[in-house]
Design an enzyme around this catalytic site. Structure first.
Site, PDB file in Angstrom:
ATOM      1  N   ASN A 142       9.219   3.207  -0.091  1.00  0.00           N
ATOM      2  CA  ASN A 142       9.198   4.412  -0.941  1.00  0.00           C
ATOM      3  C   ASN A 142       7.836   5.183  -0.888  1.00  0.00           C
ATOM      4  O   ASN A 142       7.811   5.995  -1.846  1.00  0.00           O
ATOM      5  CB  ASN A 142       9.737   4.182  -2.438  1.00  0.00           C
ATOM      6  CG  ASN A 142      10.883   3.665  -2.566  1.00  0.00           C
ATOM      7  OD1 ASN A 142      11.917   4.482  -1.958  1.00  0.00           O
ATOM      8  ND2 ASN A 142      11.289   2.718  -2.848  1.00  0.00           N
ATOM      9  N   ASN A 143       6.962   4.827  -0.055  1.00  0.00           N
ATOM     10  CA  ASN A 143       5.679   5.333  -0.104  1.00  0.00           C
ATOM     11  C   ASN A 143       5.506   6.415   1.050  1.00  0.00           C
ATOM     12  O   ASN A 143       5.458   6.127   2.137  1.00  0.00           O
ATOM     13  CB  ASN A 143       4.589   4.102   0.053  1.00  0.00           C
ATOM     14  CG  ASN A 143       3.052   4.702   0.367  1.00  0.00           C
ATOM     15  OD1 ASN A 143       2.819   5.791   0.667  1.00  0.00           O
ATOM     16  ND2 ASN A 143       2.002   3.726   0.126  1.00  0.00           N
ATOM     17  N   ASP A 187       3.683  -4.804   4.849  1.00  0.00           N
ATOM     18  CA  ASP A 187       3.210  -4.906   3.609  1.00  0.00           C
ATOM     19  C   ASP A 187       1.728  -5.162   3.957  1.00  0.00           C
ATOM     20  O   ASP A 187       1.546  -5.517   4.907  1.00  0.00           O
ATOM     21  CB  ASP A 187       3.451  -6.319   3.145  1.00  0.00           C
ATOM     22  CG  ASP A 187       3.366  -6.635   1.574  1.00  0.00           C
ATOM     23  OD1 ASP A 187       3.350  -5.172   0.821  1.00  0.00           O
ATOM     24  OD2 ASP A 187       3.136  -7.429   1.135  1.00  0.00           O
ATOM     25  N   LYS A 245      -8.085   8.435  11.115  1.00  0.00           N
ATOM     26  CA  LYS A 245      -7.714   7.188  10.441  1.00  0.00           C
ATOM     27  C   LYS A 245      -6.964   6.529  11.243  1.00  0.00           C
ATOM     28  O   LYS A 245      -7.074   5.143  11.438  1.00  0.00           O
ATOM     29  CB  LYS A 245      -6.983   7.518   9.188  1.00  0.00           C
ATOM     30  CG  LYS A 245      -6.615   6.065   8.330  1.00  0.00           C
ATOM     31  CD  LYS A 245      -5.893   6.457   7.006  1.00  0.00           C
ATOM     32  CE  LYS A 245      -5.662   5.141   6.369  1.00  0.00           C
ATOM     33  NZ  LYS A 245      -4.762   4.996   5.257  1.00  0.00           N
TER      34      LYS A 245
END
Ligand code: IMP
Length: 194
Positions: free
Chosen positions: A9-10, A69, A172
């Site tokens: 959900n990020n 994760d 990044k």
């Protein structure tokens, strides 16, 4: 085009990963797949939490899906916050409080070495595969920059010369843990997807 559910959900993570895939695969978020759950991360390793998220979504949908994760592992703190990175300073994920706690715990500490580690768990044709990406670097003395998310204002990747939060997505991604894990996922999908 191959469609894969990304069990997160990020939105920051989704944006970073879509940027890398350049339309080679269609990534659908949980929301777009009509799944409105907050998947628990009850385990004490990134590997087990990533597997928990992907298997939960696979059981619900029976579709190809992946989760990831990530943890920030600081040498002087024996690998903390690690798997607890999101909720380091309390039950809600508050990046400002998490960074303040990290700086407090590193007060007066010279060894600022750290790494971001990402574990991706892919369920492809009902089997699980894992891919790991590591970005070595160090924790700065004060936060700097406004881009990115989480601990980005405090993390200077090795060879980067500035924090992740001072870099745009392209820059990044040159260094990023998530990109390195994604590279392996993409190679796997290119070999195995029709
Ligand atoms: P998650 O459990 O994989 O969502 O990540 C745990 C926490 O690690 C996040 O809430 C962020 O605080 C932090 N994190 C993960 N990836 C990054 C990153 O690329 N930059 C900065 N912080 C990150």
């Amino acid at each position: 085009m191959n469609t894969i559910i990304f069990a997160t959900n990020n939105q920051h993570k989704v944006d970073e990963i879509r940027h890398l895939l350049e339309n080679r695969f269609e990534i659908i978020t949980l929301k777009e797949a009509g799944i409105h759950i907050d998947i628990p991360e009850p385990h004490d390793t990134l590997e087990a939490n990533a597997r928990e998220k992907s298997t939960t979504i696979h059981e619900l949908t029976k579709q190809n899906c992946f989760s990831e994760d990530t943890g920030l592992e600081v040498d002087a703190l024996h690998g903390e916050p690690g798997v607890k990175s999101a909720r380091y300073a309390g039950e809600t994920n508050d990046p400002e409080k998490n960074m303040a706690k990290l700086l407090e715990n590193l007060k007066g500490v010279d060894n600022r070495k750290a790494r971001f580690r990402t574990v991706i768990s892919l369920i492809f044709n009902h089997k699980e595969y894992q891919f790991t990406g590591i970005c070595p670097g160090e924790i700065s003395l004060t936060p700097s920059g406004t881009q990115g998310f989480g601990y980005d204002p405090l993390f200077i990747p090795e060879g980067g010369g500035k924090t992740f939060a001072e870099m745009d997505k392209n820059e990044k991604n040159k260094f990023s843990h998530r990109r390195k894990a994604m590279d392996q996922l993409i190679i796997f999908l290119q070999k195995n997807a029709e």
